[in-house]
Design a protein around this motif. Structure first.
Motif, short mmCIF file in Angstrom:
data_model
loop_
_atom_site.label_atom_id
_atom_site.label_comp_id
_atom_site.label_asym_id
_atom_site.label_seq_id
_atom_site.Cartn_x
_atom_site.Cartn_y
_atom_site.Cartn_z
N UNK A 160 0.82 -1.21 0.00
CA UNK A 160 0.00 0.00 0.00
C UNK A 160 0.86 1.26 0.00
N UNK A 161 1.87 1.30 0.85
CA UNK A 161 2.66 2.52 0.97
C UNK A 161 3.93 2.47 0.13
N UNK A 162 4.20 1.31 -0.43
CA UNK A 162 5.28 1.16 -1.41
C UNK A 162 6.67 1.44 -0.88
N UNK A 163 6.98 0.97 0.31
CA UNK A 163 8.38 0.98 0.71
C UNK A 163 8.64 -0.19 1.66
N UNK A 164 9.90 -0.61 1.71
CA UNK A 164 10.30 -1.68 2.63
C UNK A 164 10.50 -1.05 4.00
N UNK A 165 9.73 -1.49 4.97
CA UNK A 165 9.76 -0.86 6.28
C UNK A 165 10.80 -1.53 7.16
N UNK A 166 11.97 -0.89 7.29
CA UNK A 166 13.03 -1.48 8.09
C UNK A 166 12.77 -1.35 9.58
N UNK A 214 -7.87 6.74 -7.12
CA UNK A 214 -8.24 8.13 -6.84
C UNK A 214 -9.41 8.55 -7.73
N UNK A 215 -9.35 8.16 -9.01
CA UNK A 215 -10.41 8.52 -9.95
C UNK A 215 -11.73 7.85 -9.58
N UNK A 216 -11.65 6.72 -8.87
CA UNK A 216 -12.88 6.05 -8.46
C UNK A 216 -13.41 6.62 -7.16
N UNK A 217 -12.70 7.60 -6.61
CA UNK A 217 -13.20 8.26 -5.40
C UNK A 217 -12.71 7.64 -4.11
N UNK A 218 -11.69 6.75 -4.18
CA UNK A 218 -11.14 6.17 -2.96
C UNK A 218 -10.25 7.21 -2.29
N UNK A 219 -10.44 7.39 -0.98
CA UNK A 219 -9.70 8.42 -0.26
C UNK A 219 -8.36 7.84 0.20
N UNK A 220 -7.24 8.32 -0.35
CA UNK A 220 -5.94 7.74 0.01
C UNK A 220 -5.63 7.87 1.49
N UNK A 221 -6.09 8.96 2.12
CA UNK A 221 -5.79 9.14 3.54
C UNK A 221 -6.38 8.01 4.37
N UNK A 222 -7.62 7.63 4.00
CA UNK A 222 -8.27 6.55 4.74
C UNK A 222 -7.53 5.24 4.54
N UNK A 223 -7.13 4.99 3.29
CA UNK A 223 -6.43 3.73 3.01
C UNK A 223 -5.13 3.66 3.81
N UNK A 224 -4.39 4.78 3.83
CA UNK A 224 -3.12 4.80 4.55
C UNK A 224 -3.36 4.57 6.04
N UNK A 225 -4.37 5.25 6.59
CA UNK A 225 -4.65 5.11 8.01
C UNK A 225 -5.03 3.66 8.34
N UNK A 226 -5.87 3.12 7.50
CA UNK A 226 -6.32 1.74 7.72
C UNK A 226 -5.14 0.77 7.68
N UNK A 227 -4.22 1.03 6.76
CA UNK A 227 -3.05 0.15 6.65
C UNK A 227 -2.24 0.17 7.94
N UNK A 228 -2.06 1.36 8.50
CA UNK A 228 -1.30 1.44 9.75
C UNK A 228 -2.07 0.78 10.89
N UNK A 229 -3.39 0.90 10.87
CA UNK A 229 -4.17 0.27 11.95
C UNK A 229 -4.01 -1.25 11.88
N UNK A 230 -4.15 -1.80 10.67
CA UNK A 230 -3.97 -3.25 10.53
C UNK A 230 -2.55 -3.62 10.92
#
Lengths: 336, 227
Positions: A38-44, A206-222
């Motif tokens: 989702x965030x596209x980096x290797x998290x060291x 983004x064009x489909x109306x998905x809010x990137x902020x929510x996706x990022x937040x959700x990813x960190x929550x999971x």
């Protein structure tokens, strides 16, 4: 009889510990793969984030023990999990808000974000040392064993005992529950589908109306759930030592890459591949062969392929072999 | 509309495009004429310096791209216009992400429009053929039931047979009372299915008229359609 003894021996010293260790790695590997997808980096900072979450569980366990709250035969740490998870999620969202977001908004290269995560790793390590120190701590209480070797021997009359530690059972059960919920969420819910869509094609999402902020937040929550639960399960099973968590990052990354980075189900299986490989290769098979072979052929040496000191070499070798021959991972399948 | 990237020069200046429901409008022009920029400006991917974007009588020039999508403006990009790792059905579901109501009926309508999608509904889109993918892309964009559908070079890189099929599908979409704005390089083919066309040159409307008029206009033919 000899055959049964040999099987029990293997179960006791390799298969059950590998299942447990594999579950712990799997949770970490799914964490790595989600962040990557989702965030596209290797998290060291993976290992130390797991350590950070576990630290809260350890401190809260001491607190709950001091006020006499417990779960009886189950470890007290299990009650502390929800609190530790919440603390972990807050820490992750805090780091994201003040560190990662800047680079995400500026569309930095993934390698730059990876380097930033190395910085986060050092800071997290330092915070952990300030709060709890670098020492080895055990925070397991409650009933230690579900099945003791002596009980098993009495029950079956075999020479070899089978031990099932409560932490092993807890690890496997919690992992199965957590991973099932996660895959159900990712594959069957609207929010999960939107996460996969974002990971697959950010612009179109983004064009489909998905809010990137929510996706990022959700990813960190999971990620907070996975990191804390994975870390606590590992700590209960072995012990909590911050440096060991940092070391575990190698097998965790290996598991994520073996499974095809970005693919959570692959990461889940990858955890077990790495765990089984590490344990099978570093186990001393002398006793096993003594049971199976006639006395004249019984081995004199330990019959150990590699000393346990080299167990990280196993993950590293698998990592290199996979990257050379199947760089997209050994499991076919869709990404998150 | 006048707009440009960042503080750079204006890419499009005083250019004006309009489309009615049930109408296909083609935007044509040589490379660098600002065709794609016009679309981005209408979508809100870059801010207008002057002028406005009006949808169903409402000024949406100040809204974010997401909010414009909600208002009923849908876009199919030229490349990467599907979620290749998701199934056909999931692609449609994501297309309807902003819809709160039951989307199964809309999905059925899309299946009626593109029957092949129903057949392949649980297949991963990455495994479909180019023509089928274009249908998924159109289907995804139609899920919000837009008033305006914008297509960025829908025929780029598809074979002539697929192109015919695609134009046929675009005409069917038009029949559902959607206004379609299409940026095209294949001017002749595009004009043949369009009701009207605009020819942009260096960011300004140079010619406009019905498809036939433009095809017949000697100056357009000479400068642009190749004789």
């Amino acid at each position: 009889m000899e055959l049964l003894n040999a099987i029990i021996l293997l179960l006791n010293y390799t298969i059950i510990p590998a299942l447990t260790y594999g579950s712990q790695l799997a949770l970490g590997a799914i964490f790595v793969t989600l962040i990557y997808g989702v965030l596209r980096f290797a998290n060291f900072a993976t290992g130390d984030m797991m350590s950070f979450g576990t630290m809260f569980a350890v401190l809260l366990t001491y607190y709950f023990q001091s006020i006499g709250v417990g779960l009886g035969i189950l470890p007290t740490a299990l009650i502390t999990l929800p609190f530790a998870i919440i603390a972990m999620i807050f820490y992750m969202l805090f780091i994201d808000r003040f560190v990662f977001r800047y680079y995400r908004v500026n569309k930095s290269a993934p390698v730059q974000l990876a380097m930033v995560s190395v910085g986060v790793m050092f800071v997290t390590q330092a915070i952990i040392r300030i709060i709890i120190g670098p020492f080895d701590r055990r925070f397991l209480d409650g009933e230690k064993f579900i099945l003791k070797a002596s009980e098993f021997k009495e029950m079956t009359g075999l020479n070899e005992g089978l031990t099932i530690k409560s932490t092993q059972a807890i690890t496997v059960v919690i992992t199965i529950i957590l991973v099932s919920i996660l895959f159900w969420f990712l594959n069957k819910t609207k929010t999960g589908t939107s996460m996969r869509a974002y990971s697959d094609n950010e612009d179109l999402a983004l064009l489909s109306g998905i809010d990137p902020k929510k996706v990022v937040m959700l990813t960190w929550i999971i990620a907070g759930f996975l990191a804390t639960i994975g870390g606590v399960l590992y700590g209960l099973d072995k012990s909590y030592k911050p440096f060991v968590y940092f070391n575990n990052m190698l097998p965790i990354f290996a598991a994520a890459i073996v499974g095809g980075i970005g693919n959570p189900f692959g990461a889940f299986l990858g955890g077990y591949v790495i765990a089984f490989a590490e344990i099978f290769i570093t186990y001393a098979y002398k006793k096993f062969f003594t049971y199976l072979l006639p006395e004249s052929l019984a081995p004199d040496t330990l019959v150990q392929l590699l000393s346990t000191d080299y167990k990280f070499a196993v993950s590293f070798s698998i990592l290199v072999i996979v990257l050379l021959f199947r760089p997209s991972g050994i499991f076919e399948g869709k990404k998150i | 509309m006048t707009a440009g990237y960042g503080n750079g020069p204006d890419i499009i200046s005083s250019c004006s495009i309009n489309v009615d429901r049930g109408e296909i409008v083609a935007i044509l022009g040589p490379n660098g004429a600002g065709k794609s920029t016009v679309m981005k400006a209408m979508l809100g991917l870059l801010t207008l310096k002057s002028g406005s974007v009006i949808l169903n009588g409402e000024d949406i020039s100040k809204l974010s791209p997401q909010d414009r999508v909600k208002k009923g403006i849908s876009f199919v990009p030229q490349t990467k216009n599907v979620f290749a790792e998701l199934t056909v059905k999931e692609n449609l579901e994501v297309g309807a992400f902003l819809r709160e109501d039951n989307i199964n009926r809309v999905i059925e309508e899309i299946y009626d429009l593109f029957p092949i999608l129903k057949e392949k509904s649980s297949q991963i889109v990455g495994q479909l053929s180019g023509g089928q993918r274009q249908q998924v892309a159109l289907g995804r964009a139609l899920m919000i039931k837009p008033s305006v559908l914008m297509l960025d070079e829908p025929t780029a890189g598809v074979s002539p047979i697929v192109m015919d099929e695609l134009f046929h599908h675009i005409l069917r979409v038009k029949e559902t009372n959607v206004g379609i704005i299409m940026v095209e390089q294949n001017a002749k083919q595009a004009l043949s299915i369009s009701d009207r066309g605009y020819v942009l040159v260096t960011g300004e409307n140079k010619f406009e008229g019905s498809g036939e008029e433009l095809l017949k206009d000697p100056e357009v033919r000479r400068s642009f359609l190749g004789g």
